[in-house]
Design a protein around this motif. Structure first.
Motif, PDB file in Angstrom:
ATOM      1  N   GLU A 241       0.829  -1.203   0.000  1.00 53.25           N
ATOM      2  CA  GLU A 241       0.000   0.000   0.000  1.00 53.25           C
ATOM      3  C   GLU A 241       0.869   1.260   0.000  1.00 53.25           C
ATOM      4  O   GLU A 241       0.582   2.227  -0.715  1.00 53.25           O
ATOM      5  CB  GLU A 241      -0.921   0.003   1.226  1.00 53.25           C
ATOM      6  N   LEU A 242       1.947   1.229   0.765  1.00 53.50           N
ATOM      7  CA  LEU A 242       2.868   2.367   0.769  1.00 53.50           C
ATOM      8  C   LEU A 242       3.498   2.571  -0.604  1.00 53.50           C
ATOM      9  O   LEU A 242       3.602   3.702  -1.092  1.00 53.50           O
ATOM     10  CB  LEU A 242       3.962   2.150   1.822  1.00 53.50           C
ATOM     11  N   HIS A 243       3.912   1.480  -1.215  1.00 55.07           N
ATOM     12  CA  HIS A 243       4.518   1.575  -2.542  1.00 55.07           C
ATOM     13  C   HIS A 243       3.523   2.146  -3.547  1.00 55.07           C
ATOM     14  O   HIS A 243       3.868   3.013  -4.358  1.00 55.07           O
ATOM     15  CB  HIS A 243       4.983   0.192  -2.995  1.00 55.07           C
ATOM     16  N   LYS A 244       2.279   1.690  -3.470  1.00 49.91           N
ATOM     17  CA  LYS A 244       1.251   2.175  -4.392  1.00 49.91           C
ATOM     18  C   LYS A 244       0.979   3.661  -4.168  1.00 49.91           C
ATOM     19  O   LYS A 244       0.913   4.436  -5.128  1.00 49.91           O
ATOM     20  CB  LYS A 244      -0.032   1.365  -4.204  1.00 49.91           C
ATOM     21  N   GLN A 245       0.833   4.044  -2.906  1.00 52.29           N
ATOM     22  CA  GLN A 245       0.517   5.441  -2.605  1.00 52.29           C
ATOM     23  C   GLN A 245       1.674   6.381  -2.942  1.00 52.29           C
ATOM     24  O   GLN A 245       1.453   7.550  -3.271  1.00 52.29           O
ATOM     25  CB  GLN A 245       0.140   5.591  -1.131  1.00 52.29           C
TER      26      GLN A 245
END
Length: 279
Positions: A223-227
């Protein structure tokens, strides 16, 4: 009753200059509800909320029919007042309404006067509220605490303690709380992550399976990578800081509870993955 008159009455009650008269209950309670979201921090927090706590929890002075009426008004008229707004004073009404609901739930956990249908209605309304709340401010200079996330976490903690809330509802409650960790619009600086953890730990005590938490933990790095690709750089670092603070607090709590030790490695792995994203 005007705010200043109510403030004077509650101040006199607090100082002992005045005693609570049963015949004044309805008038004073009605005014407390009317001003529950006052932008005057002293009136809202130190007087109205403190007196609700005194009357409902400490002294148990409000009859059950009145508590049912207060709960109905809270859910119908107050909880979603101004929902979706940011940086406006309506947050005080929503946030302190959740605290009032928490007090009523706590009293029901002791005295069992609310039906399961009502409790599940509260669950639905509170989950809807936490999903919709956009104003995540903690302490507001000159106006005091808003703390919507911390307050609704307290309410969910009381809800989870209810014997009328089955484990099958824990998943939606957990997801609603988890979403309030993964926010990029602000960085929590008033220990919100610790308050979010309280109902999560309560659910784990009451039967929530560890694998449910492990699954969510595994999703955080992705999720961090996506955001990182989707939001502004400053917002990404807000998200990163919120996740890291939450995970560190979670790790501390897990280390205190032997039955939760299986979560320790999952949290440590997640923290290590976060560090790699930062590097």
């Amino acid at each position: 009753m005007e705010a200043m008159e109510l403030k004077e009455i509650l101040s006199e009650l607090k100082s002992g200059e005045r005693i609570w008269e049963a015949e004044e209950t309805v008038i004073i309670i009605k005014s407390m509800i009317e001003h529950i979201g006052s932008s005057d921090g002293e009136l809202r927090d130190q007087l109205i909320y403190s007196w609700f706590y005194h009357l409902i929890i400490k002294k148990n002075l409000l009859d059950q029919d009145l508590l049912k009426e207060l709960l109905e008004v809270a859910l119908k008229d107050l909880l979603l007042k101004g929902i979706g707004e940011k940086d406006t004073d309506t947050v005080f009404t929503r946030s302190f309404t959740t605290l009032l609901i928490a007090l009523i739930l706590s009293r029901d956990n002791e005295d069992d006067f609310l039906s399961q249908d009502v409790i599940l209605q509260v669950k639905n309304k509170i989950v809807d509220y936490i999903n919709l709340e956009k104003d995540l401010r903690g302490y507001i200079p000159s106006k005091g605490w808003a703390h919507s996330v911390a307050h609704v976490a307290d309410t969910l903690d009381e809800l989870i303690k209810s014997k009328k809330v089955d484990e099958k509802y824990f998943g939606e409650i957990l997801n609603a709380l988890w979403d309030k960790v993964l926010v990029s619009t602000t960085v929590y600086i008033h220990e919100e992550e610790e308050r979010i953890l309280v109902p999560i730990l309560e659910m784990l005590e009451r039967g929530l399976e560890i694998k449910e938490i492990q699954s969510l933990l595994q999703q955080i790095p992705d999720e961090l990578h996506k955001q990182k690709m989707l939001v502004k750089e400053e917002e990404y670092w807000y998200l990163y800081a919120n996740c890291k603070s939450f995970l560190k607090s979670f790790l501390i709590e897990v280390q205190k509870r032997p039955k939760l030790y299986p979560l320790q490695k999952s949290i440590e792995d997640c923290l290590e993955s976060e560090w790699n994203l930062m590097s």
